[in-house]
Design a protein around this motif. Structure first.
Motif, PDB file in Angstrom:
ATOM      1  N   PHE A 419       0.845  -1.205   0.000  1.00  0.00           N
ATOM      2  CA  PHE A 419       0.000   0.000   0.000  1.00  0.00           C
ATOM      3  C   PHE A 419       0.883   1.259   0.000  1.00  0.00           C
ATOM      4  CE2 PHE A 419      -3.020  -2.873   2.587  1.00  0.00           C
ATOM      5  CZ  PHE A 419      -3.529  -3.433   1.427  1.00  0.00           C
ATOM      6  N   ALA A 420       1.969   1.217   0.796  1.00  0.00           N
ATOM      7  CA  ALA A 420       2.864   2.376   0.869  1.00  0.00           C
ATOM      8  C   ALA A 420       3.531   2.619  -0.488  1.00  0.00           C
ATOM      9  CB  ALA A 420       3.924   2.156   1.948  1.00  0.00           C
ATOM     10  N   ARG A 421       3.952   1.540  -1.147  1.00  0.00           N
ATOM     11  CA  ARG A 421       4.591   1.694  -2.470  1.00  0.00           C
ATOM     12  C   ARG A 421       3.630   2.342  -3.460  1.00  0.00           C
ATOM     13  NH1 ARG A 421       6.138  -3.394  -1.891  1.00  0.00           N
ATOM     14  NH2 ARG A 421       4.670  -4.183  -3.454  1.00  0.00           N
ATOM     15  N   TRP A 422       2.395   1.868  -3.462  1.00  0.00           N
ATOM     16  CA  TRP A 422       1.413   2.433  -4.404  1.00  0.00           C
ATOM     17  C   TRP A 422       1.222   3.921  -4.133  1.00  0.00           C
ATOM     18  CZ3 TRP A 422      -2.973  -1.825  -3.921  1.00  0.00           C
ATOM     19  CH2 TRP A 422      -2.548  -2.977  -4.601  1.00  0.00           C
ATOM     20  N   LEU A 423       1.101   4.269  -2.869  1.00  0.00           N
ATOM     21  CA  LEU A 423       0.885   5.678  -2.508  1.00  0.00           C
ATOM     22  C   LEU A 423       2.086   6.530  -2.919  1.00  0.00           C
ATOM     23  CD1 LEU A 423      -0.801   5.041   0.929  1.00  0.00           C
ATOM     24  CD2 LEU A 423      -1.747   6.579  -0.814  1.00  0.00           C
ATOM     25  N   LYS A 424       3.271   6.048  -2.581  1.00  0.00           N
ATOM     26  CA  LYS A 424       4.478   6.825  -2.888  1.00  0.00           C
ATOM     27  C   LYS A 424       4.660   6.980  -4.407  1.00  0.00           C
ATOM     28  CE  LYS A 424       8.281   5.761  -0.482  1.00  0.00           C
ATOM     29  NZ  LYS A 424       8.819   6.892   0.290  1.00  0.00           N
ATOM     30  N   ALA A 425       4.368   5.917  -5.132  1.00  0.00           N
ATOM     31  CA  ALA A 425       4.525   5.974  -6.591  1.00  0.00           C
ATOM     32  C   ALA A 425       3.614   7.031  -7.204  1.00  0.00           C
ATOM     33  CB  ALA A 425       4.231   4.605  -7.201  1.00  0.00           C
ATOM     34  N   ASN A 426       2.559   7.382  -6.462  1.00  0.00           N
ATOM     35  CA  ASN A 426       1.625   8.390  -6.983  1.00  0.00           C
ATOM     36  C   ASN A 426       1.765   9.729  -6.271  1.00  0.00           C
ATOM     37  OD1 ASN A 426      -0.261   7.025  -9.085  1.00  0.00           O
ATOM     38  ND2 ASN A 426       0.096   5.506  -7.483  1.00  0.00           N
ATOM     39  N   GLY A 427       2.908   9.899  -5.631  1.00  0.00           N
ATOM     40  CA  GLY A 427       3.249  11.210  -5.103  1.00  0.00           C
ATOM     41  C   GLY A 427       2.804  11.487  -3.678  1.00  0.00           C
ATOM     42  N   ALA A 428       2.215  10.497  -2.996  1.00  0.00           N
ATOM     43  CA  ALA A 428       1.796  10.753  -1.611  1.00  0.00           C
ATOM     44  C   ALA A 428       3.018  10.733  -0.698  1.00  0.00           C
ATOM     45  CB  ALA A 428       0.791   9.700  -1.161  1.00  0.00           C
ATOM     46  N   ASP A 429       2.901  11.474   0.374  1.00  0.00           N
ATOM     47  CA  ASP A 429       4.001  11.561   1.325  1.00  0.00           C
ATOM     48  C   ASP A 429       3.801  10.470   2.379  1.00  0.00           C
ATOM     49  OD1 ASP A 429       6.125  12.423   2.755  1.00  0.00           O
ATOM     50  OD2 ASP A 429       5.090  14.136   3.672  1.00  0.00           O
ATOM     51  N   VAL A 430       4.613   9.418   2.309  1.00  0.00           N
ATOM     52  CA  VAL A 430       4.454   8.300   3.253  1.00  0.00           C
ATOM     53  C   VAL A 430       5.804   8.017   3.914  1.00  0.00           C
ATOM     54  CG1 VAL A 430       3.572   5.942   3.530  1.00  0.00           C
ATOM     55  CG2 VAL A 430       2.897   7.269   1.521  1.00  0.00           C
ATOM     56  N   ALA A 431       5.829   8.082   5.228  1.00  0.00           N
ATOM     57  CA  ALA A 431       7.079   7.768   5.932  1.00  0.00           C
ATOM     58  C   ALA A 431       7.221   6.254   6.038  1.00  0.00           C
ATOM     59  CB  ALA A 431       7.037   8.379   7.336  1.00  0.00           C
ATOM     60  N   VAL A 432       8.355   5.758   5.537  1.00  0.00           N
ATOM     61  CA  VAL A 432       8.598   4.305   5.613  1.00  0.00           C
ATOM     62  C   VAL A 432       9.997   4.038   6.170  1.00  0.00           C
ATOM     63  CG1 VAL A 432       7.076   3.761   3.643  1.00  0.00           C
ATOM     64  CG2 VAL A 432       9.510   4.165   3.235  1.00  0.00           C
ATOM     65  N   ASP A 433      10.189   2.834   6.712  1.00  0.00           N
ATOM     66  CA  ASP A 433      11.530   2.487   7.194  1.00  0.00           C
ATOM     67  C   ASP A 433      12.366   1.898   6.052  1.00  0.00           C
ATOM     68  OD1 ASP A 433      10.856  -0.152   6.826  1.00  0.00           O
ATOM     69  OD2 ASP A 433      10.689  -0.649   8.959  1.00  0.00           O
ATOM     70  N   ALA A 434      13.547   1.410   6.379  1.00  0.00           N
ATOM     71  CA  ALA A 434      14.476   0.934   5.347  1.00  0.00           C
ATOM     72  C   ALA A 434      13.900  -0.246   4.567  1.00  0.00           C
ATOM     73  CB  ALA A 434      15.788   0.545   5.994  1.00  0.00           C
ATOM     74  N   PRO A 438       5.576   1.188   6.215  1.00  0.00           N
ATOM     75  CA  PRO A 438       5.144   2.521   6.639  1.00  0.00           C
ATOM     76  C   PRO A 438       4.975   2.600   8.151  1.00  0.00           C
ATOM     77  CG  PRO A 438       3.302   1.300   5.699  1.00  0.00           C
ATOM     78  CD  PRO A 438       4.519   0.434   5.529  1.00  0.00           C
ATOM     79  N   ALA A 439       5.140   3.826   8.653  1.00  0.00           N
ATOM     80  CA  ALA A 439       4.946   4.027  10.092  1.00  0.00           C
ATOM     81  C   ALA A 439       3.459   3.940  10.433  1.00  0.00           C
ATOM     82  CB  ALA A 439       5.493   5.404  10.479  1.00  0.00           C
TER      83      ALA A 439
END
Ligand code: UTP
Length: 475
Positions: A419-434, A438-439
């Motif tokens: 879910f985090a990858r999909w969001l980030k790929a579309n420009g959403a600001d998602v904090a994730v670890d290494a 996502p947090a």
């Protein structure tokens, strides 16, 4: 009342007369149950398996002579042919728009490792809403049907043990939005367990120790249940096969369907590069010109670790149990004609049975053998089989064990990462670890987006865009 003398005689003649040792003690109803179970047993098959798999000189394992790594189509990101992938996707989308594809879940396993009470498909897995596995698949299938303008049929193979509970669960939840007439549950076959001497084991005085005949039993069961005929009537020639324990799966993947159709393949597969040499997955190989899957337990460790001149694994292609299968190929395999039957595998197990006095016993160590078929054993019979590469993160995170690897925890984290990858790929600001985790606990309903494309379209339409915060649900 079922006539029982001919059945008893055939069991006696096959050396299995003990199955009816307590028959006269049973109530008329219990007698009927035992007779019905006995009628399910193919004595000739059991005799053959006893001679081949149980004989003292039976060859254990698999002959690895002439083994080669299987070729596969690399993903575009890994050097695969971009134009061919695009064409495959277009062909798959056209097939979906033409209503040629159905989804197929094998859900007849016993799920012993997870130790969950109930059909595995009813197990809740999503991070936020705790949606059960069946709901995720239903929603993906529903959403894909909408995307391509043709609602899909969904076939679910159950076992005798979980069939009623599965049907009841789906009905209770109104098929999670799917049309009832497009959801088809059918039971897989059963095989009797035998002792090491080949004698059929009784579970109680009046019941045979029967268990599901493996996911390979799905081919016979599709034919026997009338599913293939239904597909034919509906103009469906392609089945997208996946397992019940893997919520990450792209159960409707146009590129996969397209590669299969473009090549005129009868059975296609997805591979992931093995994570490490000793990873416990089946290996796609070619042997004497045929595609085969060799299980990790059958592939000598030296071959599992073998590398080429550049230091890459020589046998990198791990199987993740995803296939696209041609309807008429299933029919041919199921017909069991000369030389086309799936082989059975032997698994030594602790099998609940009765002792010499008829008292139920739970053995401490393996006391007998179960016979199972594996669906990937159909590959060597398939014309033009294709193997394509997929990204594990997009297709595979099964729930097998209660804890540790492949557990509800690892699967939840892999869903969150997706879910985090999909969001980030579309420009959403998602904090994730290494590791990409996502947090915030977020969840994307398949009805919102079930793969990168559908997610991107839905996200583009969404106004205003929500901030990614704890408890974000996109539904
Ligand atoms: P597994 O090999 O993980 O077996 O099945 P399992 O029975 O579910 O779990 P354990 O080993 O007892 O813990 C892989 C997939 O094949 C299906 C399962 O439902 C799962 O989707 N399967 C397995 C069948 O449909 N029938 C079978 O006889 C065996």
């Amino acid at each position: 009342m079922m006539k029982h003398e001919p059945l008893l005689t055939s069991f006696r003649e096959a050396g299995q007369g003990h199955v009816f040792a307590y028959f006269d003690e049973l109530s008329p109803d219990a007698q009927q149950t035992l007779l019905a179970q006995a009628a399910e047993v193919d004595l000739a098959e059991i005799g053959r398996l006893t001679r081949t798999l149980l004989a003292k000189d039976a060859v254990a394992g698999v002959n690895v002579e002439g083994l080669q790594p299987a070729p596969y189509e690399s993903r575009p990101e890994q050097g695969g042919d971009v134009a061919q992938w695009a064409e495959a996707k277009a062909v798959g989308e056209a097939a979906l728009r033409a209503g040629r594809v159905a989804a197929f879940t094998v859900a007849g396993g016993q799920g012993t490792r997870l130790g969950y009470d109930g059909p595995k498909g009813t197990f809740p897995v999503t991070p936020l809403k705790r949606k059960p596995l069946f709901q995720i698949f239903a929603e993906k299938i529903l959403a894909a049907g909408k995307r391509y303008g043709r609602p899909l049929h969904w076939f679910i193979m159950t076992s005798h043990q979980n069939h009623a509970a599965t049907e009841a669960f789906l009905a209770e939840h109104d098929y999670f939005g799917l049309e009832r007439a497009r959801v088809h549950c059918f039971r897989q076959g059963r095989m009797p367990a035998v002792g090491f001497d080949g004698k059929i084991l009784l579970e109680t005085k009046g019941t045979i120790a029967l268990s599901p005949d493996g996911h390979g039993g799905s081919l016979r069961a599709l034919a026997r249940s009338g599913a293939l005929d239904l597909m034919e009537r509906e103009g469906i020639d392609t089945l997208s096969y996946f397992q019940v324990d893997n919520p990450l799966v792209r159960c409707i993947d146009p590129a996969f369907v397209g590669w299969h159709l473009r090549r005129g393949s009868e059975m296609s597969s997805k591979m992931v590069p093995k994570a490490y040499p000793e990873e416990k997955v089946g290996h796609f190989c070619v042997q004497h010109g045929r595609l085969v899957v060799i299980e990790y337990s059958d592939l000598p460790m030296a071959l599992q670790r073998e590398t080429d001149a550049r230091g890459n694994l020589r046998y990198p292609a791990g199987s993740i149990a995803l296939h696209v299968i041609d309807r008429e190929f299933v029919r041919r395999m199921a017909s069991g004609g000369e030389g086309v039957a799936l082989p059975f595998h032997r698994a030594d197990k602790k099998i609940a049975t009765i002792d010499a006095t008829g008292t139920p016993v739970k053995p401490e160590k393996a006391n007998g053998v179960k016979f199972e078929m594996f669906v990937f054993d159909a590959l060597p019979f398939a014309k033009n089989p294709v193997v394509i590469e997929t990204l594990r993160a997009n297709d595979f995170s099964p729930v097998k064990n209660a804890e540790g690897a492949d557990s509800p925890k690892t699967c939840r984290d892999d869903q969150l990462r997706q879910f985090a990858r999909w969001l980030k790929a579309n420009g959403a600001d998602v904090a994730v670890d290494a590791t990409g985790l996502p947090a915030a606990t977020i969840e994307v309903s398949p009805l919102f987006g079930y793969d990168e494309d559908s997610f991107a379209d839905a996200w583009a339409r969404l106004e205003p865009k929500p901030a990614v915060a704890e408890g974000l649900y996109l539904g």
